[in-house]
Design a protein around this motif. Structure first.
Motif, PDB file in Angstrom:
ATOM      1  N   GLY A  60      -8.655   1.321 -14.158  1.00 21.52           N
ATOM      2  CA  GLY A  60      -7.340   0.972 -13.628  1.00 21.52           C
ATOM      3  C   GLY A  60      -6.321   1.051 -14.740  1.00 21.52           C
ATOM      4  O   GLY A  60      -6.363   1.947 -15.593  1.00 21.52           O
ATOM      5  N   CYS A  63      -6.310  -7.452 -10.912  1.00 24.46           N
ATOM      6  CA  CYS A  63      -7.611  -8.112 -11.057  1.00 24.46           C
ATOM      7  C   CYS A  63      -7.545  -9.288 -12.024  1.00 24.46           C
ATOM      8  O   CYS A  63      -8.290 -10.256 -11.880  1.00 24.46           O
ATOM      9  CB  CYS A  63      -8.675  -7.107 -11.502  1.00 24.46           C
ATOM     10  SG  CYS A  63      -8.399  -6.385 -13.144  1.00 24.46           S
ATOM     11  N   PRO A 109      -9.888  -4.195  -6.144  1.00 19.76           N
ATOM     12  CA  PRO A 109      -9.787  -3.323  -4.962  1.00 19.76           C
ATOM     13  C   PRO A 109     -10.910  -3.490  -3.954  1.00 19.76           C
ATOM     14  O   PRO A 109     -10.729  -3.165  -2.776  1.00 19.76           O
ATOM     15  CB  PRO A 109      -9.814  -1.912  -5.578  1.00 19.76           C
ATOM     16  CG  PRO A 109      -9.356  -2.085  -6.988  1.00 19.76           C
ATOM     17  CD  PRO A 109      -9.888  -3.413  -7.397  1.00 19.76           C
ATOM     18  N   SER A 110     -12.070  -3.987  -4.376  1.00 19.20           N
ATOM     19  CA  SER A 110     -13.206  -4.107  -3.453  1.00 19.20           C
ATOM     20  C   SER A 110     -13.070  -5.294  -2.497  1.00 19.20           C
ATOM     21  O   SER A 110     -13.855  -5.405  -1.551  1.00 19.20           O
ATOM     22  CB  SER A 110     -14.520  -4.224  -4.243  1.00 19.20           C
ATOM     23  OG  SER A 110     -14.784  -3.028  -4.938  1.00 19.20           O
ATOM     24  N   GLY A 168      -9.000  -2.528 -11.537  1.00 23.08           N
ATOM     25  CA  GLY A 168      -7.684  -2.838 -10.988  1.00 23.08           C
ATOM     26  C   GLY A 168      -6.659  -2.932 -12.109  1.00 23.08           C
ATOM     27  O   GLY A 168      -6.885  -2.454 -13.225  1.00 23.08           O
ATOM     28  N   HIS A 185      -4.161  -6.437  -5.806  1.00 22.86           N
ATOM     29  CA  HIS A 185      -4.012  -5.243  -6.636  1.00 22.86           C
ATOM     30  C   HIS A 185      -4.280  -5.562  -8.105  1.00 22.86           C
ATOM     31  O   HIS A 185      -4.767  -4.726  -8.848  1.00 22.86           O
ATOM     32  CB  HIS A 185      -2.605  -4.664  -6.488  1.00 22.86           C
ATOM     33  CG  HIS A 185      -2.274  -4.252  -5.088  1.00 22.86           C
ATOM     34  ND1 HIS A 185      -3.049  -3.363  -4.388  1.00 22.86           N
ATOM     35  CD2 HIS A 185      -1.257  -4.607  -4.261  1.00 22.86           C
ATOM     36  CE1 HIS A 185      -2.524  -3.178  -3.185  1.00 22.86           C
ATOM     37  NE2 HIS A 185      -1.450  -3.925  -3.087  1.00 22.86           N
ATOM     38  N   GLN A 212      -9.105  -6.034   2.600  1.00 24.82           N
ATOM     39  CA  GLN A 212      -7.663  -6.076   2.813  1.00 24.82           C
ATOM     40  C   GLN A 212      -7.272  -7.127   3.848  1.00 24.82           C
ATOM     41  O   GLN A 212      -6.102  -7.479   3.988  1.00 24.82           O
ATOM     42  CB  GLN A 212      -7.157  -4.699   3.255  1.00 24.82           C
ATOM     43  CG  GLN A 212      -7.330  -3.613   2.194  1.00 24.82           C
ATOM     44  CD  GLN A 212      -6.553  -3.933   0.923  1.00 24.82           C
ATOM     45  OE1 GLN A 212      -5.374  -4.276   0.959  1.00 24.82           O
ATOM     46  NE2 GLN A 212      -7.223  -3.831  -0.215  1.00 24.82           N
TER      47      GLN A 212
END
Length: 417
Positions: free
Chosen positions: A173, A126, A393-394, A146, A124, A397
């Motif tokens: 972000g 960066c 975020p890219s 982020g 979450h 996950q």
């Protein structure tokens, strides 16, 4: 008085053709019955094999999950004294855990599970930086995506060395000022990277140019003052340990290996997956491709002096899928760690307790003390990020990192043969 007995005609004998057909029908019926019995036996055996395979899978899966949940080294049987007995081994492999579960009773249908285990941690944030009180200046195509924790001076955009800010928006972000801090580190894992190898747990030998070793076998240790690999094609649990230098040539093909030396050099064009751990320097040529889950780590030893600054150099157009790590030795706060990543595409995480010069794209997150930029005339700009984009975020996950944290759930980083 005589009695007349009437004469009865007995049936005629079967003709030859009728006898032939009777025998033929009998034979066909026998063949059909034999075929039906064979088919029944085949499918009965196949069903039993399927049951055995599923029981084997369930046993191996159960043993694997048990081993994954343990915090200790394991070398024991699971379900001992039964036909489902599984040999479990769990040991450190660089910055990961290596788990292997193999049925004790050999069988053509036996299933083996072997994997590298790491920890999952969502990306979450960066960027996290130490609070040097000097603003972070972005120039060129630099952008943060982020959450960012930056020095109290905040984030500014500027023109440096004739390069104006071109990204349109400095951060997509949120940002806050503060002192970025590393999560709690697993000191046992870090200390293992610098401790001497237990030779009783390794096979010491020389290898040919081509060698493939399953990860459920005993690891191989290769030692020397200087180790140079030019055309070797090696796969498996192999450790290279040099007193001064390890050099990997462009045509070498290495997958799964651990490299340990004061200095490590990887030539231009190399492709492979490895964990490189140096105490002084790691240098990558241009267009090097390190596949997931590779690790580049600078871990200075005790007695490290200021003149022996830990250094990481990554050439242009390199692609790295994994972790870049540079940690100061806790006994010496005077250490200088410097990293240069030129036009690098990195997916994963950078953790660097020092100065970071970066251009390119990081899909993941960065922790560093500060950024720096060197101009064309040799000028040194402190806390400048030029043509560097960091996008948290890219990152997938499902990304699994090395086990250097005390937090995060354990997960499979890579399945092995």
């Amino acid at each position: 008085m005589s009695v007349m007995i009437p004469f009865k005609e007995f049936p005629q004998r079967l003709k030859g053709t009728a006898l032939f057909y009777a025998l033929l029908i009998t034979t066909l019926i026998g063949i059909l019955l034999t075929a039906l019995i064979s088919i029944w036996m085949y499918y009965r055996g196949a069903h039993q094999r399927d049951i055995a395979i599923w029981e084997n899978i369930e046993s191996v899966e159960s043993a694997f999950l048990y081993a994954q949940s343990q915090e200790r080294t394991i070398d024991q049987e699971y379900f001992p004294f039964t036909t489902d007995s599984i040999l479990m081994t769990k040991r450190p492999w660089g910055f990961f855990e290596l788990i292997s579960c193999t049925p004790v009773a050999p069988s053509s249908s036996a299933i083996t599970k072997t994997a590298l285990i790491g920890r999952k941690s969502p990306a979450h944030t960066c960027l996290e930086m130490l609070d040097t009180r000097k603003a972070l200046a972005l120039s060129g195509t630099s952008q943060l995506v982020g959450r960012a924790i930056v020095p109290r001076g905040g984030i500014t955009t500027t023109t440096v060395n004739g390069v104006p800010f071109q990204a349109g928006q400095a951060i997509i972000g949120s940002s806050s000022s503060g002192d970025g801090t590393l999560p709690s580190l697993d000191l046992d894992v870090l200390n293992n990277q610098q401790s001497s190898f237990d030779h009783e747990q390794y096979t010491i030998r020389e290898l040919g140019d081509s060698f493939h070793l399953s990860f459920n076998q005993i690891p191989i240790l290769i030692k020397g003052k200087v180790l140079e690999l030019e055309r070797q094609n090696w796969y498996g649990p192999i450790v290279l340990e040099a007193d001064s230098l390890i050099r990997i040539g462009e045509n070498a093909r290495l997958n799964g290996l651990i490299l340990r030396a004061p200095s490590i050099e990887i030539d231009t064009g190399f492709t492979g997956q490895l964990q490189a751990i140096a105490s002084l320097e790691i240098s990558l040529g241009t267009q090097v491709y390190l596949t997931y889950p590779s690790v580049l780590a600078i871990l200075p030893k005790s007695g490290f002096s200021r003149r022996q600054s830990g250094r990481l150099r990554i050439g242009k157009e390199c692609k790295i899928e994994g972790t870049v790590l540079g940690l100061k030795n806790s006994t010496n706060d005077d250490q200088q760690l410097l990293a240069t990543l030129q036009q690098t595409a990195l997916q994963g995480r950078v953790i660097w307790q020092g100065g970071l010069e970066f251009s390119g794209q990081i899909t993941g997150s960065v922790y560093c003390d500060n950024f720096f930029y060197r101009g064309n005339s040799g000028q040194f700009f402190f806390n400048y990020l030029v043509n560097g984009r960091i996008d948290a975020p890219s990152r997938s996950q499902h990304w699994v990192e090395p086990m250097i944290w005390n937090t995060g759930n354990k997960a499979v980083a890579q399945w092995l043969d």
